[in-house]
Design a protein around this motif. Structure first.
Motif, PDB file in Angstrom:
ATOM      1  N   GLU A  12       7.761   6.935 -11.934  1.00 44.21           N
ATOM      2  CA  GLU A  12       6.506   7.608 -11.014  1.00 44.21           C
ATOM      3  C   GLU A  12       5.329   7.529 -11.401  1.00 44.21           C
ATOM      4  N   LEU A  13       5.081   7.867 -12.815  1.00 34.73           N
ATOM      5  CA  LEU A  13       3.572   7.535 -13.499  1.00 34.73           C
ATOM      6  C   LEU A  13       3.325   6.203 -13.500  1.00 34.73           C
ATOM      7  N   SER A  14       4.229   5.231 -13.359  1.00 31.01           N
ATOM      8  CA  SER A  14       3.862   3.644 -13.663  1.00 31.01           C
ATOM      9  C   SER A  14       3.297   3.301 -12.000  1.00 31.01           C
ATOM     10  N   LEU A  15       3.921   3.992 -11.216  1.00 28.20           N
ATOM     11  CA  LEU A  15       3.612   3.648  -9.773  1.00 28.20           C
ATOM     12  C   LEU A  15       2.138   4.278  -9.634  1.00 28.20           C
ATOM     13  N   ILE A  16       1.952   5.517  -9.844  1.00 27.09           N
ATOM     14  CA  ILE A  16       0.812   6.193  -9.973  1.00 27.09           C
ATOM     15  C   ILE A  16      -0.392   5.545 -10.575  1.00 27.09           C
ATOM     16  N   ALA A  17      -0.360   4.987 -11.639  1.00 29.93           N
ATOM     17  CA  ALA A  17      -0.823   4.220 -12.650  1.00 29.93           C
ATOM     18  C   ALA A  17      -1.394   2.872 -11.949  1.00 29.93           C
ATOM     19  N   GLU A  18      -0.413   2.146 -11.391  1.00 34.67           N
ATOM     20  CA  GLU A  18      -0.596   0.915 -10.789  1.00 34.67           C
ATOM     21  C   GLU A  18      -1.620   1.173  -9.787  1.00 34.67           C
ATOM     22  N   GLY A  19      -1.621   2.047  -8.970  1.00 36.70           N
ATOM     23  CA  GLY A  19      -2.544   2.391  -7.756  1.00 36.70           C
ATOM     24  C   GLY A  19      -4.001   2.621  -8.372  1.00 36.70           C
ATOM     25  N   PHE A  20      -4.222   3.141  -9.535  1.00 41.13           N
ATOM     26  CA  PHE A  20      -5.385   3.422  -9.901  1.00 41.13           C
ATOM     27  C   PHE A  20      -5.858   2.230 -10.975  1.00 41.13           C
ATOM     28  N   GLY A  21      -5.109   1.274 -11.044  1.00 38.77           N
ATOM     29  CA  GLY A  21      -5.528   0.042 -12.049  1.00 38.77           C
ATOM     30  C   GLY A  21      -5.268   0.412 -13.427  1.00 38.77           C
ATOM     31  N   ILE A  22      -4.440   1.289 -13.780  1.00 37.91           N
ATOM     32  CA  ILE A  22      -4.392   1.859 -15.207  1.00 37.91           C
ATOM     33  C   ILE A  22      -3.160   1.135 -15.887  1.00 37.91           C
ATOM     34  N   ASN A  23      -3.386   0.758 -17.238  1.00 32.62           N
ATOM     35  CA  ASN A  23      -2.316   0.066 -17.849  1.00 32.62           C
ATOM     36  C   ASN A  23      -1.232   1.011 -18.327  1.00 32.62           C
ATOM     37  N   ILE A  24       0.015   1.300 -17.520  1.00 34.54           N
ATOM     38  CA  ILE A  24       0.890   2.243 -17.894  1.00 34.54           C
ATOM     39  C   ILE A  24       1.415   2.157 -19.243  1.00 34.54           C
TER      40      ILE A  24
END
Length: 189
Positions: A12-24
């Motif tokens: 779930e964190l990876s999906l959220i991070a992707e939406g914000f352009g954050i390298n998980i």
């Protein structure tokens, strides 16, 4: 259920991070420096009989109270479709793309296919009409001579399960592998 919930949290964190352009991977590495934090690695889902199946027994036994376990199951069960969508996005501009998947077992360095999310990724891609070759160095009938040979004329090399030997070969021969490909897209999950 415990690892399933923790893996679902990472996914779930990876999906959220992707939406914000954050390298998980970087975000998890920084978070895990805290002495009481140990976020798992996100991935393409969970497999094996224990993690992928057994939590459902708790959900079925007490649907009213097993809401977190149920949510974790739904997140992890959705990850093969998420993975497929990422692959499709990467090859969207290629006419008649050839996809090669590497790793079919349910986790790295085991030859066990039970409840493997990688098998589900391959199934979904084929169901959508994509040309997919699937390989795994630990599965009889799915072995290959080298990553370069497996990737020959491929447009996308999707590393679904990263066995140690596969990672070593990729690190040592990445240029050779890319040179063998028609479109040198290598995706690591």
């Amino acid at each position: 259920a415990f690892p399933d919930v923790n893996i679902a949290f990472a996914n779930e964190l990876s999906l959220i991070a992707e939406g914000f352009g954050i390298n998980i991977k970087e975000a998890i590495a920084i978070s895990n420096k805290h002495p009481r934090v140990n976020i798992h690695k996100p991935g393409i889902g969970v497999g094996g009989h224990c993690i992928g199946v057994d939590p459902w027994f708790l959900v079925e036994a007490d649907k009213m109270h097993a809401t977190l376990i149920h949510a974790a199951r739904k997140i992890n069960d959705s990850m093969p479709e998420v993975t497929v969508n990422k692959i499709i996005a990467a090859i969207s501009k290629i006419k008649n793309p050839k996809i090669v998947t590497i790793g079919l077992s349910y986790k790295p360095d085991v030859g066990d296919l039970r409840e493997s999310p990688a098998i589900e990724v391959v199934r979904i891609l084929r169901e959508k009409g994509y040309d997919v070759a699937d390989y795994d160095t630990l599965i009889v009938g799915k072995k290959y001579d080298s990553l370069s040979a497996a990737a020959r004329n491929a447009d996308c090399l999707a590393m679904l399960v990263e066995h140690t030997a596969v990672l070593k070969e990729l690190a040592a021969k990445e240029a050779e592998i890319k040179a063998a490909m028609r479109s040198p897209i290598i995706m690591r999950f």
